[in-house]
Write an enzyme that holds these catalytic residues in place. Structure first.
Site, PDB file in Angstrom:
ATOM      1  N   GLN A  65      60.951   8.111  11.083  1.00  0.00           N
ATOM      2  CA  GLN A  65      59.799   7.192  11.113  1.00  0.00           C
ATOM      3  C   GLN A  65      59.229   6.917   9.729  1.00  0.00           C
ATOM      4  OE1 GLN A  65      57.174   8.537  14.777  1.00  0.00           O
ATOM      5  NE2 GLN A  65      58.497  10.187  14.090  1.00  0.00           N
TER       6      GLN A  65
ATOM      7  N   ASP B  54      44.218  10.796   2.122  1.00  0.00           N
ATOM      8  CA  ASP B  54      42.908  11.379   1.803  1.00  0.00           C
ATOM      9  C   ASP B  54      43.001  12.555   0.834  1.00  0.00           C
ATOM     10  OD1 ASP B  54      41.268   9.684   3.192  1.00  0.00           O
ATOM     11  OD2 ASP B  54      41.232  10.896   5.018  1.00  0.00           O
ATOM     12  N   GLY B  55      44.024  13.406   0.998  1.00  0.00           N
ATOM     13  CA  GLY B  55      44.186  14.557   0.108  1.00  0.00           C
ATOM     14  C   GLY B  55      44.394  14.078  -1.327  1.00  0.00           C
TER      15      GLY B  55
ATOM     16  N   ARG C 272      63.938  15.121  29.466  1.00  0.00           N
ATOM     17  CA  ARG C 272      64.417  15.413  28.108  1.00  0.00           C
ATOM     18  C   ARG C 272      63.298  15.158  27.106  1.00  0.00           C
ATOM     19  NH1 ARG C 272      68.105  17.229  30.638  1.00  0.00           N
ATOM     20  NH2 ARG C 272      70.318  16.684  30.514  1.00  0.00           N
TER      21      ARG C 272
ATOM     22  N   ARG D 224      64.745   4.776  26.078  1.00  0.00           N
ATOM     23  CA  ARG D 224      64.415   4.259  27.410  1.00  0.00           C
ATOM     24  C   ARG D 224      65.670   3.763  28.144  1.00  0.00           C
ATOM     25  NH1 ARG D 224      59.553   0.489  28.875  1.00  0.00           N
ATOM     26  NH2 ARG D 224      60.332  -0.542  30.723  1.00  0.00           N
TER      27      ARG D 224
ATOM     28  N   ASP E 188      45.535   7.095   9.151  1.00  0.00           N
ATOM     29  CA  ASP E 188      44.382   7.975   9.383  1.00  0.00           C
ATOM     30  C   ASP E 188      43.396   7.983   8.217  1.00  0.00           C
ATOM     31  OD1 ASP E 188      46.051   9.270   7.612  1.00  0.00           O
ATOM     32  OD2 ASP E 188      45.952  11.217   8.590  1.00  0.00           O
TER      33      ASP E 188
END
Ligand code: ADP
Ligand code: F6P
Length: 324
Positions: free
Chosen positions: A256, A107-108, A248, A158, A133
């Protein structure tokens, strides 16, 4: 009458996202296929103001579709937020014969594109962000790769969490949005998902949930925390003190944003890059490419920037229901 475009510029701006190279490649090759010239602008609006601009050929984008990051580099540019910076940006475009510009970013970056369009440079935005977003589109370049990367990392945390019978708080990116957290919450079968859109943080409820799950025999408790909520380390310390269970915090961070894009990111980014060139060739300006209801489409930038996006209530409800 629509302005005839001869030379297209392309830049990436804001945070990088896997698939941006596929979009750049599509812009370059679709433009060449339409008989247009292409110029690559390096380091976002910074590179525009510093005239870091090079002609691009079809060969310049060879072997790039599978690469993460952006071959044009990216940057944030404070000067471009000022009217003087924007006027200079338009002047540089004219000096280099750039009459159409594709801006790949969030968006910016689109707000910057909107200013250039008002100054007479035909501009088209292509949504590139791992955060998902951007309100006018159901797809943004990089989100699919990012959720797959985060999902695999969370599976790994996990494993060790189960072995040690621990509680784990895993923080994922997304800036103010919880899409990465919500998708991973479902994909990883997390016991709890904390997202800014549903911020009703109740630590006692979380603690009661952890204790109840442990009594039922669960060997781990995975909490996916969106960075928009943050504070994972202090949360872990308080939860450990209250439950007596080793807890933790893991912040996945910039991993990512990297890596080879998924098939979806390669294909959709290619479609959007090509679509942006078609819009420019048709004389369109001040538009953003989007994906909605199964189709690639486009919106006026002013309209796109005024839209609001909300998390799917049903998806959130399902993510909660499946943890029972
Ligand atoms: P994103 O494009 O991912 O939302 P940013 O918000 O950091 O990332 O914006 C990227 C760049 O776009 C900024 O560094 C700035 O150069 C430009 N930009 C952002 N907002 C505006 C604005 N309102 N007007 C002009 N340029 C802007
Ligand atoms: O917008 C993409 C994003 O990775 C967000 O998820 C995160 O909040 C931000 O960028 C991090 O920015 P930086 O790379 O400047 O630390």
């Amino acid at each position: 009458m629509a302005k005839e475009i001869k030379t297209i510029g392309v830049l990436t701006s804001g945070g990088d996202a896997p698939g941006m190279n596929a979009a750049i490649r599509a812009v370059v090759r679709k433009a060449i296929a339409r008989g247009l010239k292409v110029k690559g602008i390096y380091k976002g609006y910074n590179g525009l103001l510093n005239e870091e601009i090079k002609d691009m050929t079809a060969r310049d984008v060879s072997d790039t579709i599978s690469r993460g990051g952006t071959i044009l580099y990216t940057a944030r540019c404070a000067e471009f937020r000022t009217p003087e910076g924007q006027a200079r940006g338009a002047e540089v475009c004219r000096k280099h014969g750039i009459d159409g510009l594709v801006v790949i970013g969030g968006d910016g970056s689109f707000a910057g594109a909107q200013k250039l369009a008002a100054l007479g440079i035909n501009t088209i935005g292509v949504p590139g962000t791992i955060d998902l977003d951007i309100a006018c589109t159901e797809y943004t370049i990089g989100f699919d790769t990012a959720i797959n990367t985060a999902m695999e990392a969370i599976d790994k945390v996990r494993d060790t969490s189960t072995s040690h019978e621990r509680c784990s708080i895993i923080e994922v990116m997304g800036r103010g949005a919880g899409y990465i957290a919500l998708y991973c919450g479902i994909a990883n079968g997390a016991e709890d998902v904390l997202i800014p859109e549903k911020y009703d943080y109740d630590e006692q409820r979380l603690i009661n949930n952890i204790i109840a799950n442990r009594k039922r025999g669960k060997k781990h408790h995975i909490i996916i925390n969106a960075e928009g909520i943050g504070h994972s380390a202090s949360m872990a310390r308080r939860i450990e003190a209250a439950t007596g269970l080793e807890t933790r915090a893991t912040i996945l961070g910039h991993m990512q944003r990297g890596g080879s894009p998924t098939c979806k990111d390669r294909v959709y980014a290619s479609m959007m890059g090509a679509y942006a060139v078609d819009l420019l060739a048709e004389g369109k300006t001040n538009r953003v490419v989007g994906y909605k209801d199964g189709e690639f489409t486009d919106f006026d930038i002013d309209e796109a920037l005024s839209m609001q996006k909300s998390i799917s209530e049903y998806m959130y409800e399902v993510s909660r229901a499946l943890t029972v």
